[in-house]
Design a protein around this motif. Structure first.
Motif, PDB file in Angstrom:
ATOM      1  N   GLY A   1       0.774  -1.227   0.000  1.00  0.00           N
ATOM      2  CA  GLY A   1       0.000   0.000   0.000  1.00  0.00           C
ATOM      3  C   GLY A   1       0.802   1.270   0.000  1.00  0.00           C
ATOM      4  N   VAL A   2       2.119   1.198  -0.274  1.00  0.00           N
ATOM      5  CA  VAL A   2       2.931   2.412  -0.293  1.00  0.00           C
ATOM      6  C   VAL A   2       3.678   2.497  -1.617  1.00  0.00           C
ATOM      7  CG1 VAL A   2       3.248   2.378   2.216  1.00  0.00           C
ATOM      8  CG2 VAL A   2       4.954   1.298   0.753  1.00  0.00           C
TER       9      VAL A   2
ATOM     10  N   THR B   1      12.277   8.127   4.480  1.00  0.00           N
ATOM     11  CA  THR B   1      11.776   9.084   3.505  1.00  0.00           C
ATOM     12  C   THR B   1      12.947   9.857   2.919  1.00  0.00           C
ATOM     13  OG1 THR B   1      11.494  10.856   5.120  1.00  0.00           O
ATOM     14  CG2 THR B   1       9.636   9.318   4.807  1.00  0.00           C
ATOM     15  N   HIS B   2      12.670  10.583   1.850  1.00  0.00           N
ATOM     16  CA  HIS B   2      13.715  11.374   1.200  1.00  0.00           C
ATOM     17  C   HIS B   2      14.304  12.388   2.175  1.00  0.00           C
ATOM     18  CE1 HIS B   2      15.839  13.518  -1.950  1.00  0.00           C
ATOM     19  NE2 HIS B   2      15.152  14.641  -1.715  1.00  0.00           N
ATOM     20  N   ALA B   3      13.447  13.070   2.911  1.00  0.00           N
ATOM     21  CA  ALA B   3      13.924  14.096   3.851  1.00  0.00           C
ATOM     22  C   ALA B   3      14.751  13.474   4.969  1.00  0.00           C
ATOM     23  CB  ALA B   3      12.737  14.857   4.422  1.00  0.00           C
TER      24      ALA B   3
ATOM     25  N   ARG C   1       8.811  12.415  -3.607  1.00  0.00           N
ATOM     26  CA  ARG C   1       7.383  12.106  -3.576  1.00  0.00           C
ATOM     27  C   ARG C   1       7.097  10.662  -3.151  1.00  0.00           C
ATOM     28  NH1 ARG C   1       7.760  16.485  -6.686  1.00  0.00           N
ATOM     29  NH2 ARG C   1       5.880  17.724  -7.178  1.00  0.00           N
ATOM     30  N   ALA C   2       8.127   9.840  -3.017  1.00  0.00           N
ATOM     31  CA  ALA C   2       7.921   8.450  -2.611  1.00  0.00           C
ATOM     32  C   ALA C   2       7.580   8.375  -1.127  1.00  0.00           C
ATOM     33  CB  ALA C   2       9.172   7.636  -2.904  1.00  0.00           C
ATOM     34  N   ASP C   3       6.744   7.400  -0.766  1.00  0.00           N
ATOM     35  CA  ASP C   3       6.424   7.196   0.653  1.00  0.00           C
ATOM     36  C   ASP C   3       7.626   6.642   1.408  1.00  0.00           C
ATOM     37  OD1 ASP C   3       3.708   7.945   0.316  1.00  0.00           O
ATOM     38  OD2 ASP C   3       3.280   5.969  -0.516  1.00  0.00           O
ATOM     39  N   GLU C   4       8.431   5.832   0.692  1.00  0.00           N
ATOM     40  CA  GLU C   4       9.587   5.220   1.337  1.00  0.00           C
ATOM     41  C   GLU C   4      10.684   5.028   0.304  1.00  0.00           C
ATOM     42  OE1 GLU C   4       9.382   2.272   4.811  1.00  0.00           O
ATOM     43  OE2 GLU C   4       9.615   0.982   3.051  1.00  0.00           O
TER      44      GLU C   4
ATOM     45  N   VAL D   1       6.460  -0.029  -6.757  1.00  0.00           N
ATOM     46  CA  VAL D   1       7.908   0.114  -6.570  1.00  0.00           C
ATOM     47  C   VAL D   1       8.478   0.751  -7.827  1.00  0.00           C
ATOM     48  CG1 VAL D   1      10.091  -1.071  -6.132  1.00  0.00           C
ATOM     49  CG2 VAL D   1       7.978  -1.951  -5.120  1.00  0.00           C
ATOM     50  N   ILE D   2       9.277   1.789  -7.625  1.00  0.00           N
ATOM     51  CA  ILE D   2       9.879   2.502  -8.751  1.00  0.00           C
ATOM     52  C   ILE D   2      11.377   2.563  -8.543  1.00  0.00           C
ATOM     53  CG2 ILE D   2      10.092   4.751  -9.886  1.00  0.00           C
ATOM     54  CD1 ILE D   2       7.185   5.271  -9.303  1.00  0.00           C
ATOM     55  N   THR D   3      12.146   2.163  -9.556  1.00  0.00           N
ATOM     56  CA  THR D   3      13.590   2.382  -9.513  1.00  0.00           C
ATOM     57  C   THR D   3      13.870   3.738 -10.146  1.00  0.00           C
ATOM     58  OG1 THR D   3      14.109   1.411 -11.665  1.00  0.00           O
ATOM     59  CG2 THR D   3      13.923  -0.102  -9.801  1.00  0.00           C
TER      60      THR D   3
END
Length: 584
Positions: free
Chosen positions: A375-376, A563-565, A546-549, A535-537
């Motif tokens: 779900g992410v 997260t990115h931050a 913008r990714a959740d994880e 899932v995105i590479t």
């Protein structure tokens, strides 16, 4: 009525002879143990037809020896004896024998053509079915050029070798029959004939071995050059844009000239085999005729016997040539068969009827330590793109890794059809087939215009369709050659979104678009797949943000998750990786 009954009986006999085994592939391990076993399996699948071809080949070749025998009687009993009636009778017999042998020859050729075509279809079907089972893992194992060459050149070569069954069996029987007949005429002539073929085999054998050796090298280079040609054709528009077409053409010409050199090395022994298949039998014929003429001069044999011996030995040219040419065909088929069984021996992931676990995960890859939460939207990033691609291949079961789990259950042996329905790998190298926009986006699913438009919107591909005449009915060329790289990428993503899988694994889905389009694509993917797993590479900071994880890979292993931050604040390696990407 009698004629109709005879036709029906003939049709039934023909149907019985043409009946073949419909047992499909995959072939057994024993069939793929070697080239000769593979050839035997193709012959066994149509054993009746092959046997009938051997019978017809035998009748035809033995039948070639009958006219000289008839002619010798016509000479001795008709011409020499001055008996016109005997001459006419033997002339009629000669005509009948010739016509019958011509009909048998037609039937033999027809049967062996069927044998060759059946073997071609079976070999092609075996290759196609096996490559379909390998699925998306195939490009990483075998080049495109190799597959093309196997499906065209190698299959044809193997099928041609099976036609040896008819002429080959006939040649053996005809050779023995003529030797027996010559023995009744003169034991010396029979001995010369029997000794001739082994000597021919000794002369031709080294050339056959060289054909096999050089043919293997030629075949490898042929596959590589075909791969390069496929790649050049696929990227022709890009090469035109970069101005690199002339350079690539020069390189291709250089490599093709190298292949020509290999071809000459194969053609040398092959041409010798062809020359010897004609020349040696002719020399053999001359020697036997000279010997028989000397014997006739001394009265050991009659004039009719000389005529018959000449005819017998002239007929022997056919089976001897069949021996030599068949040996060349088998030598080439051994090389081609090895390439076919190498393809068919590529391992396929084990399959059973075990169901895929419910839900959208989590997916876990023990080899890398990557865990994809359900779900992410998860982003995979690494300094080497090959590391993230390898993880995707394992998660998507493209390399038959059995250690990956879905909701704690191994997915190495789950039912393939259900697995491919619920998990989709969206690769930038995925094929775009020719067809309308509707058919391309719908793929193997039933097209629904509303869902197709929604998928195009998620992929930010509405402008692509709007630019084409006809909307969803507009035609896209094979490979998407009439689209730009970014347009093809968005069409591929729309196709993956339309499939609505529980898990979507996307490889660099935004690499060919501008920043504004990229941002819109990621935002829409997040919104559209809120309750599923994606899932995105990527190495794009915009996507990572913008990714959740975000899962960071170092040397193929998970080094950090967050997260990115969070990663920018607490992980120096990630911060350096993102900084390099921004600089680039």
């Amino acid at each position: 009525m009698t004629r109709d009954g005879a036709r029906r009986r003939t049709a039934r006999v023909r149907e019985w002879l043409d009946r073949t085994s419909e047992t499909g592939y995959p072939a057994t391990a024993n069939d793929l143990a070697g080239p000769f076993r593979f050839l035997f399996s193709l012959a066994r699948s149509q054993s009746r037809r092959v046997a009938w071809g051997g019978v017809l080949g035998t009748c035809w070749m033995v039948g070639l020896a009958v006219p000289p025998w008839v002619l010798s009687h016509a000479v001795d009993e008709g011409l020499v004896a001055g008996d016109t009636g005997a001459l006419i009778r033997w002339a009629v017999v000669l005509l009948v024998v010739t016509v019958l042998n011509a009909l048998v020859g037609i039937a033999r050729h027809r049967t062996m053509t069927k044998v060759r075509m059946d073997a071609s279809f079976r070999a092609v079907r075996a290759a196609v079915e096996h490559t379909s089972r390998l699925g998306a893992s195939l490009p990483g194992r075998v080049s495109t050029g190799e597959i093309v060459t196997v499906g065209i050149a190698d299959v044809y070569t193997v099928a041609m070798a099976l036609t040896v069954a008819g002429p080959g069996v006939g040649a053996v029987v005809a050779y023995a029959a003529i030797a027996v007949v010559l023995f009744t005429t003169s034991p010396l002539l029979a001995a010369v004939v029997l000794a001739g073929v082994p000597l021919l085999a000794v002369a031709v054998g080294p050339f056959l071995q060289r054909i096999e050796r050089t043919g293997g090298e030629y075949r490898v280079h042929q596959g590589r050059l075909t791969t390069r040609l496929v790649d050049v054709l696929a990227g022709l528009r890009v090469l035109n844009g970069l101005g690199g077409k002339a350079f690539v053409a020069e390189r291709y010409e250089e490599q093709s000239q190298g292949l020509v050199g290999h071809g000459y090395r194969v053609a040398g022994p092959a041409s010798w085999v062809g020359a010897l298949s004609t020349g040696l039998p002719a020399l053999f014929l001359a020697a036997v005729v000279w010997l028989s003429a000397r014997m006739a001069a001394t009265g050991s044999i009659t004039i009719g016997d000389v005529v018959a011996v000449y005819g017998y030995v002239a007929v022997l040219v056919v089976p001897v040539s069949a021996f030599i040419e068949g040996g060349g065909d088998i030598a080439r088929a051994r090389v081609a068969g090895r390439r076919i069984i190498d393809l068919l021996n590529l391992p396929v992931a084990p399959q059973n009827d075990r169901a895929v676990p419910d839900g959208c995960g989590p997916l876990a890859d023990p080899a890398s330590g990557v865990i994809v939460r359900p779900g992410v939207l998860t982003a995979l990033v690494a300094a080497r793109p090959a590391d993230t691609r390898t993880v995707i291949e394992r998660l998507g079961q493209l390399d038959a890794d059995a250690s990956v789990t879905w909701a704690g259950a191994p997915i190495g042996g789950v039912a393939r059809e259900e697995f491919r329905r619920r998990l989709v790998v969206a690769d930038n190298d995925a094929e775009v087939f020719a067809g309308t926009v509707r058919d391309v986006v719908a793929g193997r699913l039933e097209p629904d215009d509303d869902r197709i438009r929604a998928a195009l919107r998620v992929a930010v591909a509405e402008d692509v369709v709007e630019a084409l005449p006809g909307g969803l009915d507009a035609t896209i060329a094979a490979g998407g050659s009439d689209l730009s790289g970014g347009q093809r990428q968005r069409i591929r993503l729309a196709r993956a979104v339309y499939a609505a899988p529980d898990v979507l694994l996307a490889v660099e889905p935004t690499s060919a678009v501008d920043a504004n389009t990229e941002a819109a694509m990621i935002d829409r993917i997040r919104a559209a797949r809120r309750d599923t797993t994606t899932v995105i590479t990527t190495s794009s900071p915009l996507v990572l943000d913008r990714a959740d994880e975000v899962v960071v890979l170092l040397d193929g292993k998970t080094s950090a998750v967050g997260t990115h931050a969070e990663l920018l604040r607490g992980d120096a390696y990630y911060r350096d990786l993102v900084s390099r990407t921004i600089d680039e």
